[in-house]
Design a protein around this motif. Structure first.
Motif, short mmCIF file in Angstrom:
data_model
loop_
_atom_site.label_atom_id
_atom_site.label_comp_id
_atom_site.label_asym_id
_atom_site.label_seq_id
_atom_site.Cartn_x
_atom_site.Cartn_y
_atom_site.Cartn_z
N ALA A 17 0.83 -1.22 0.00
CA ALA A 17 0.00 0.00 0.00
C ALA A 17 0.85 1.26 0.00
N GLY A 18 1.91 1.26 -0.81
CA GLY A 18 2.76 2.43 -0.92
C GLY A 18 3.79 2.57 0.18
N ARG A 19 3.85 1.62 1.07
CA ARG A 19 4.82 1.65 2.18
C ARG A 19 6.02 0.79 1.83
N SER A 20 7.18 1.22 2.28
CA SER A 20 8.38 0.40 2.17
C SER A 20 8.25 -0.76 3.16
N PRO A 21 9.06 -1.81 3.01
CA PRO A 21 9.01 -2.89 4.01
C PRO A 21 9.22 -2.39 5.45
N VAL A 82 -3.69 -9.92 10.70
CA VAL A 82 -3.01 -8.66 10.36
C VAL A 82 -2.21 -8.83 9.07
N GLU A 83 -1.53 -9.96 8.92
CA GLU A 83 -0.82 -10.21 7.65
C GLU A 83 -1.79 -10.08 6.47
N ALA A 84 -2.95 -10.69 6.58
CA ALA A 84 -3.93 -10.66 5.49
C ALA A 84 -4.40 -9.23 5.22
N GLU A 85 -4.59 -8.45 6.27
CA GLU A 85 -5.03 -7.07 6.08
C GLU A 85 -3.97 -6.23 5.36
N PHE A 86 -2.72 -6.63 5.46
CA PHE A 86 -1.65 -5.94 4.75
C PHE A 86 -1.44 -6.51 3.34
#
Length: 173
Positions: A17-21, A82-86
């Motif tokens: 979502a546009g975020r770096s790791p 939470v993994e799935a939401e990301f």
């Protein structure tokens, strides 16, 4: 009453979502906090090469100590949610991922269930990208069951794996 810590590993090697790791790891910890996990400590971010395909993007890894009233299975389920939401999908083992959250150690206890949960994490003791960040926040940690010290486990790693796992920067605890 003081309880033993709970440790989780965080990793990512793809943007989300546009975020770096690295930003994803911070956002995941914030989301876990909003879901009732209290962060006790957090390691620095560490850089490690992708495995088994070193041509894939490198990983950013960290370890956090958390406190929660959730039991180990409920906590693992929350980590997977939470993994799935990301945007994490599970297609094949060891594929690149936007977020990986692993339950490393739940209060120094041994847990296994019929759904495949195994705590402590069965492969954590052979991974520099887990042990080095864990040693940063828990230098006195001992492997549940076996009792090996974190220093001994790190000494048992391949020197090339240790050398390839590099601290990116320190974070405020």
């Amino acid at each position: 009453m003081k309880t033993s810590p709970i440790y989780i590993a965080l990793g990512a090697n793809l943007p989300s979502a546009g975020r770096s790791p690295a930003e994803t790891l911070a956002a995941a910890l914030a989301m876990l906090g909003s879901r009732g996990l209290q962060r006790v400590a957090r390691s620095s971010d560490w850089h490690s090469p992708a495995w088994p395909d070193p041509s894939a993007p490198a990983y950013v890894n960290a370890v956090a100590s958390v406190e929660t009233r959730l039991g180990p299975r409920s906590l693992l389920n929350l980590l997977h949610e939470v993994e799935a939401e990301f945007g994490r999908t599970r297609h094949k083992r060891w594929e690149s991922r936007v977020l990986d959250l692993d339950l490393l150690d739940y209060r120094g206890e041994l847990h296994r269930d019929e759904a495949g949960m195994e705590v402590p994490h069965p492969r954590m003791t052979g991974r520099a990208f887990v042990l080095l960040p864990l040693a940063e926040i828990a230098p006195g940690w001992r492997e549940p069951g076996e009792g090996r010290t974190i220093e001994a486990l790190i000494k048992g790693l391949k020197p090339t794996d240790v050398a390839a796992t590099v601290k990116l920067h320190s974070v405020a605890r």
